[in-house]
Write an enzyme that holds these catalytic residues in place. Sequence first.
Site, PDB file in Angstrom:
ATOM      1  N   LYS A   1      -9.326   1.862  -9.584  1.00 50.00           N
ATOM      2  CA  LYS A   1      -9.799   1.993  -8.211  1.00 50.00           C
ATOM      3  C   LYS A   1     -10.896   3.058  -8.152  1.00 50.00           C
ATOM      4  CE  LYS A   1      -7.350   1.896  -3.771  1.00 50.00           C
ATOM      5  NZ  LYS A   1      -6.063   2.257  -3.124  1.00 50.00           N
TER       6      LYS A   1
ATOM      7  N   PHE B   1     -11.903  -1.332   4.475  1.00 51.20           N
ATOM      8  CA  PHE B   1     -10.923  -0.625   5.296  1.00 51.20           C
ATOM      9  C   PHE B   1     -11.020  -1.077   6.752  1.00 51.20           C
ATOM     10  CE2 PHE B   1      -9.511   3.428   2.924  1.00 51.20           C
ATOM     11  CZ  PHE B   1      -9.431   2.734   1.726  1.00 51.20           C
TER      12      PHE B   1
ATOM     13  N   ASP C   1       0.869  -1.177   0.000  1.00 49.69           N
ATOM     14  CA  ASP C   1       0.000   0.000   0.000  1.00 49.69           C
ATOM     15  C   ASP C   1       0.900   1.220   0.000  1.00 49.69           C
ATOM     16  OD1 ASP C   1      -2.228   1.586   0.103  1.00 49.69           O
ATOM     17  OD2 ASP C   1      -2.615   1.269   2.229  1.00 49.69           O
TER      18      ASP C   1
ATOM     19  N   THR D   1     -12.939   0.741  -3.521  1.00 50.62           N
ATOM     20  CA  THR D   1     -12.276   1.175  -2.298  1.00 50.62           C
ATOM     21  C   THR D   1     -13.228   1.968  -1.402  1.00 50.62           C
ATOM     22  OG1 THR D   1     -10.271   2.269  -1.479  1.00 50.62           O
ATOM     23  CG2 THR D   1     -11.399   3.304  -3.341  1.00 50.62           C
TER      24      THR D   1
ATOM     25  N   GLU E   1      -6.261   4.995  -9.018  1.00 48.08           N
ATOM     26  CA  GLU E   1      -7.548   5.536  -8.595  1.00 48.08           C
ATOM     27  C   GLU E   1      -8.082   6.631  -9.526  1.00 48.08           C
ATOM     28  OE1 GLU E   1      -9.739   6.405  -4.382  1.00 48.08           O
ATOM     29  OE2 GLU E   1      -7.761   5.542  -4.537  1.00 48.08           O
TER      30      GLU E   1
END
Length: 325
Positions: free
Chosen positions: A133, A179, A18, A157, A97
């Site tokens: 994303k 998350f 990440d 996400t 993203e």
Amino acid sequence: MTQSALNQLKNLTTIVADSSDLTAIEKFRPLDATTNPSLITAAANQAENKSLIEAAFQQAQQEGYSEDALIERSIDILTVKFGVEILKLIEGRVSTEVDAALSYDTEATIAKAKELLELYAQYGISSDRLLIKIASTWEGIQAAKVLEREGIHTNLTLLFGQHQAHACADAKVTLISPFVGRILDWYKKAEAVDAYPIEKDPGVLSVKNIYTFYKAHRIQTEIMGASFRSIDQVLGLSGCDLLTVAPNLLAELENDFREVQPQLSAAAITVQADLQPISYAEFQEQLEQDQMASELLQGGIQGFIKAREQLAALLRETFLSPTEI
């Protein structure tokens, strides 16, 4: 010799970095990597990435963009350039993203995803090494549904609730990123608690529930736990399809030698009947009733928008004189 917790974990779960820190990715050599606007902005502030920033801005200029459009195009190009550099260091996929400001606009999200793919194609990167994303709003999930039908793989996400996971399953997205740490943070504040034992950690339990939900209904979408605050949270989800972990926690795992046992196993879950689709009305009602998921989804989107704005400010300051702004 005793294996590190990281090496043991790799035998149970696909580990993803990440990070947009190229040095860290080169060190830990994960299979996949994920990025987001905050990580890209942080990487752009590192001196060693100056040449990438300059090249992105010059390419946007050469394409004929100017003023605000020049800055926005430069950010997209820079984001892709980081992805290209990351792909040189890993064997798997990188997640890139879409601008979070488009999270409630299905058509704009689809268009931006295709723009990013076109940029990657210019560097010879095929779509099978990419995950687009997208925030797990209803509109974002519907965009992912269209993209997946066209063979474009997506990573949904900012996912905090089972209703989001349900809609993602209906859309047949490639991967979801529930998350962990942000859920823990929310509950610690809401319940005025300093810490939870790992077996009661709200973030860990949330991912475990989604994992059970997916495996029970034979959902093919991959589950990738994200946003960790400690290696205990990471190890608490050993056996999950994937886990995306920041470099500082990867380093801790590399220096930890406890025995790692699988905490999740699809084989232990009883298969249930096929899942019935969730409607827009049901999704919205469940989101509104889930204060944690609602607040964290909106807050996460705003955070990513702010990070992109910070990157835009950096580019303006670096490349545009006051008269050009």
